[in-house]
Design an enzyme around this catalytic site. Structure first.
Site, PDB file in Angstrom:
ATOM      1  N   CYS A 184     -47.395 -19.340   3.607  1.00  0.00           N
ATOM      2  CA  CYS A 184     -46.946 -18.947   4.894  1.00  0.00           C
ATOM      3  C   CYS A 184     -47.801 -17.864   6.074  1.00  0.00           C
ATOM      4  CB  CYS A 184     -45.460 -17.692   4.653  1.00  0.00           C
ATOM      5  SG  CYS A 184     -44.756 -16.296   6.132  1.00  0.00           S
TER       6      CYS A 184
ATOM      7  N   CYS B 183     -47.458 -14.700   6.850  1.00  0.00           N
ATOM      8  CA  CYS B 183     -47.449 -14.003   6.120  1.00  0.00           C
ATOM      9  C   CYS B 183     -48.776 -13.031   5.908  1.00  0.00           C
ATOM     10  CB  CYS B 183     -46.652 -13.772   4.858  1.00  0.00           C
ATOM     11  SG  CYS B 183     -44.895 -14.887   4.881  1.00  0.00           S
TER      12      CYS B 183
END
Ligand SMILES: Cc1cc2nc3c(=O)[nH]c(=O)nc-3n(C[C@H](O)[C@H](O)[C@H](O)COP(=O)(O)OP(=O)(O)OC[C@H]3O[C@@H](n4cnc5c(N)ncnc54)[C@H](O)[C@@H]3O)c2cc1C
Lengths: 110, 307
Positions: free
Chosen positions: A33, A36
């Site tokens: 991700c 993230c």
């Protein structure tokens, strides 16, 4: 791993998050991700600043899918703020350090 | 007072930062809510020269940032909330702080277009998504919808079959705009089906409970509206430039792109430059964004010298 954040998984979730007497900010993330990763410096700075009054923890959704499912996570990064075992705030996607600090202050300073 | 402030940290902004830093202009970069820009939500980038085996989008953007910092660019994880270009020095507002600059490079890029339903924004991140690579993981064995008819809709739908048990493409027309090869790949996938001449008109679900649960879909030929249960909706109906901030400050075209002079990044305001997807409605690639970021830095340098 950072000095101030705690890695949480299905084994220690109950003790670290549910039974904590301090507010616990949970960052759901994964290796794949991108957004993230971008949030990581924010989370780490926050963890250092709030190390005495809160727990800032990270949950890898690949390692702990059951927790992600239980809390209905459908997008990451997702931030959940727990107080006494209850989810009191939730944010999805990019979020500023000030906003997260504000959420914690509301509980800490009452 | 800063010589150059750069708004945005995608390929355009960070390339401008590399050039401006090497020209000793000590650029300040506001990274915004998507540090690294659009490439941070994709996986492999296979057409950026210099990486023969491809490179992950987030990794590529980390390298861009490190290279800019290496030469002294300062980068802040902040979002610009307001700008005032009406007088010099130009002013930028970040929260309650004000920054001043002699020149500004705008590289705020683009973001995914949405349908514009209130229920859609309420459920964003709770079943509604504009990023298959970010959120696909959470839809294992689920039934989901993809909205769109272009290459990116085909790509998202195909990608999502790795997780979902079924993917239905909802498209307003009776044919796709996507290239033949992308269409074939999607249509030959047994998990993918298509609802032609259809659009989502309402979404239902509680973000605090189970998230998205169903949507109303209107058939554009019959006008009939039918409720469908679904676990997820992925939007792939294109991108729009992030130019709201500049509406009354610079000339924009009817689609919201900042207008720049031919073969240049010069905007309608002297000293303000625009680079990347915010002004490019034709190519929209990382390499072209980087190229125009370079142009903007060189043009800003010349502008500052001319003072
Ligand atoms: C899923 C996906 C896959 C792609 N794959 C490829 C590919 O394989 N190859 C390729 O060449 N291109 C690809 N692209 C296109 C490419 O990502 C874009 O063309 C490129 O990123 C544009 O760069 P940019 O610098 O103009 O803007 P962006 O990358 O959009 O960056 C914009 C930046 O501006 C910042 N910003 C916005 N508003 C503000 C504000 N108010 N204050 C401060 N900062 C702000 C954002 O945080 C962000 O950092 C892809 C795009 C997507 C969405």
């Amino acid at each position: 791993m950072s000095e101030f954040t705690i890695d949480v998984n299905e084994e220690n979730f109950d003790s670290v998050v549910m039974k904590s007497d301090k507010p616990v900010l949970v960052d759901f993330w994964a290796e794949w991700c991108g957004p993230c990763k971008m949030l990581t410096p924010t989370i780490e700075a926050l963890a250092e600043e709030y190390k005495d009054t809160s727990s800032i923890v990270k949950i890898n959704v690949d390692d702990s899918p059951a927790i992600a499912t239980k809390y209905g996570i459908r997008s990451i990064p997702s931030i959940l703020l727990f107080n006494k075992g209850d989810v009191v705030e939730q944010r999805v996607g990019a979020v500023s350090k000030d906003e997260l600090a504000g959420m914690l202050d509301k509980i800490i300073k009452g | 007072m800063h010589k150059v402030i750069i708004i945005g940290s995608g390929p355009a902004g960070l390339t401008a930062a590399i050039y401006a830093a090497r020209a000793n202009l000590k650029p300040l970069v506001f990274e915004g809510v998507q540090p690294g820009g659009q490439l941070t939500i994709t996986t492999d980038v296979e057409n950026y020269p210099g990486f023969p085996k491809g490179i992950l989008g987030p990794e590529l953007m980390d390298k861009f940032r490190k290279q800019a910092q290496e030469f002294g660019a300062e980068t802040l994880f902040e979002n610009v909330d307001k700008v005032d270009f009406s007088s010099k020095p130009f002013k930028l507002h970040v929260g309650d702080k004000e920054y001043e600059a002699e020149s500004v490079i705008i590289s705020t890029g683009a973001s995914a277009k949405l349908l514009g339903l209130e229920s859609e924004s309420k459920l964003m991140g709770f079943g509604v998504s504009a990023c298959a690579t970010c959120d696909g993981f959470f839809f294992k064995e689920k039934d989901i919808l993809v909205v769109g008819g272009g290459d990116s809709a085909m790509e998202e739908a195909t990608y999502l079959t790795k997780f979902a048990s079924s993917v239905t493409i909802v498209h307003r027309r009776d044919e796709f705009r996507a290239s033949k090869i992308m269409q074939d790949r999607a249509l030959n996938n047994p998990k993918i089906s298509v609802m032609w001449n259809s659009e989502i008109v309402e979404m239902y679900g509680d973000p605090k409970d189970k998230g998205l649960e169903s949507v109303d879909i209107r058939n554009l030929q019959s006008g009939e509206i039918v409720r469908h249960n679904t676990d997820g909706v992925f939007m792939a109906i294109g991108h729009k430039p992030n130019s709201d901030l500049f509406k009354n400050q610079l000339s924009l075209n009817e689609s919201g792109y900042i207008i720049t002079e031919a073969d240049s990044t010069v905007t309608s305001k002297k000293g303000i430059f625009a680079a990347g997807d915010i002004q490019d409605f034709t190519y929209k690639q990382a390499i072209t964004a980087a190229g125009s970021g370079c142009m903007a830095a060189i043009e800003a340098e010349r502008f500052l010298e001319g003072h």
